[in-house]
Design a protein around this motif. Structure first.
Motif, PDB file in Angstrom:
ATOM      1  N   ARG A  30       0.834  -1.209   0.000  1.00  0.00           N
ATOM      2  CA  ARG A  30       0.000   0.000   0.000  1.00  0.00           C
ATOM      3  C   ARG A  30       0.865   1.254   0.000  1.00  0.00           C
ATOM      4  NH1 ARG A  30      -1.439   3.303   3.944  1.00  0.00           N
ATOM      5  NH2 ARG A  30      -0.881   1.867   5.616  1.00  0.00           N
ATOM      6  N   ARG A  32       3.975   1.594  -0.997  1.00  0.00           N
ATOM      7  CA  ARG A  32       4.695   1.733  -2.271  1.00  0.00           C
ATOM      8  C   ARG A  32       3.809   2.340  -3.352  1.00  0.00           C
ATOM      9  NH1 ARG A  32       7.914  -4.032  -2.600  1.00  0.00           N
ATOM     10  NH2 ARG A  32       9.623  -3.425  -1.237  1.00  0.00           N
ATOM     11  N   ARG A  33       2.523   2.082  -3.258  1.00  0.00           N
ATOM     12  CA  ARG A  33       1.583   2.622  -4.244  1.00  0.00           C
ATOM     13  C   ARG A  33       1.080   4.011  -3.839  1.00  0.00           C
ATOM     14  NH1 ARG A  33       2.074  -2.502  -4.328  1.00  0.00           N
ATOM     15  NH2 ARG A  33       1.637  -3.789  -6.150  1.00  0.00           N
ATOM     16  N   LYS A  34       1.591   4.502  -2.697  1.00  0.00           N
ATOM     17  CA  LYS A  34       1.222   5.816  -2.171  1.00  0.00           C
ATOM     18  C   LYS A  34      -0.292   5.942  -1.989  1.00  0.00           C
ATOM     19  CE  LYS A  34       5.269   8.212  -4.067  1.00  0.00           C
ATOM     20  NZ  LYS A  34       6.160   7.600  -3.184  1.00  0.00           N
ATOM     21  N   TYR A  73      -4.004  -4.371  -5.015  1.00  0.00           N
ATOM     22  CA  TYR A  73      -2.592  -4.091  -5.294  1.00  0.00           C
ATOM     23  C   TYR A  73      -2.097  -4.869  -6.509  1.00  0.00           C
ATOM     24  CZ  TYR A  73      -2.989  -2.468  -0.461  1.00  0.00           C
ATOM     25  OH  TYR A  73      -3.384  -1.858   0.696  1.00  0.00           O
ATOM     26  N   ASP A  74      -2.999  -5.519  -7.210  1.00  0.00           N
ATOM     27  CA  ASP A  74      -2.684  -6.319  -8.401  1.00  0.00           C
ATOM     28  C   ASP A  74      -1.669  -7.427  -8.075  1.00  0.00           C
ATOM     29  OD1 ASP A  74      -3.131  -6.971 -11.059  1.00  0.00           O
ATOM     30  OD2 ASP A  74      -1.437  -5.782 -11.765  1.00  0.00           O
TER      31      ASP A  74
END
Length: 113
Positions: A30, A32-34, A73-74
């Motif tokens: 989460r 890392r995906r901001k 998050y794929d």
């Protein structure tokens, strides 16, 4: 009120450690995906508390929350093979070893001893 689930109160150590690791990994994904917890909760259609509980590895968090987070998050595709019984090589080997291997004559049975 029902009986408390012992698994939720005191899961086996290995399960507890696995959930904690999954929670840490989900939190890292989460960040890392901001994305904020609120954004993720809205995307998967759950509350903020469910996201926090999953990220802390709580055993009482539903498996649907964990799966939805992986989807958000794929990251779900590597886990799809878990649902495929043909990927369960150990289970297939056990089932094969337990098969009845007794040979029988073809045709009708008779009472001729």
């Amino acid at each position: 009120m029902g009986t408390p689930n012992k698994l939720m109160m005191a899961p086996p150590y290995a399960v507890e450690q696995a959930l904690a690791k999954i929670g840490r990994n989900l939190r890292q994904a989460r960040l890392r995906r901001k994305l904020t917890i609120e954004e993720v909760a809205e995307k998967i259609g759950t509350g903020v508390r469910a996201i926090r509980d999953a990220e802390s590895g709580k055993a009482s968090t539903g498996v649907a929350v964990y799966a939805a987070l992986l989807w958000a998050y794929d990251l779900l595709s590597p886990f799809e093979e878990l649902a495929d019984p043909l990927q369960d090589t150990e289970g297939l080997a056990l089932a094969t070893s337990r098969e009845n291997r007794r040979a029988r004559k073809s045709g009708e049975l008779d009472n001729d001893f």
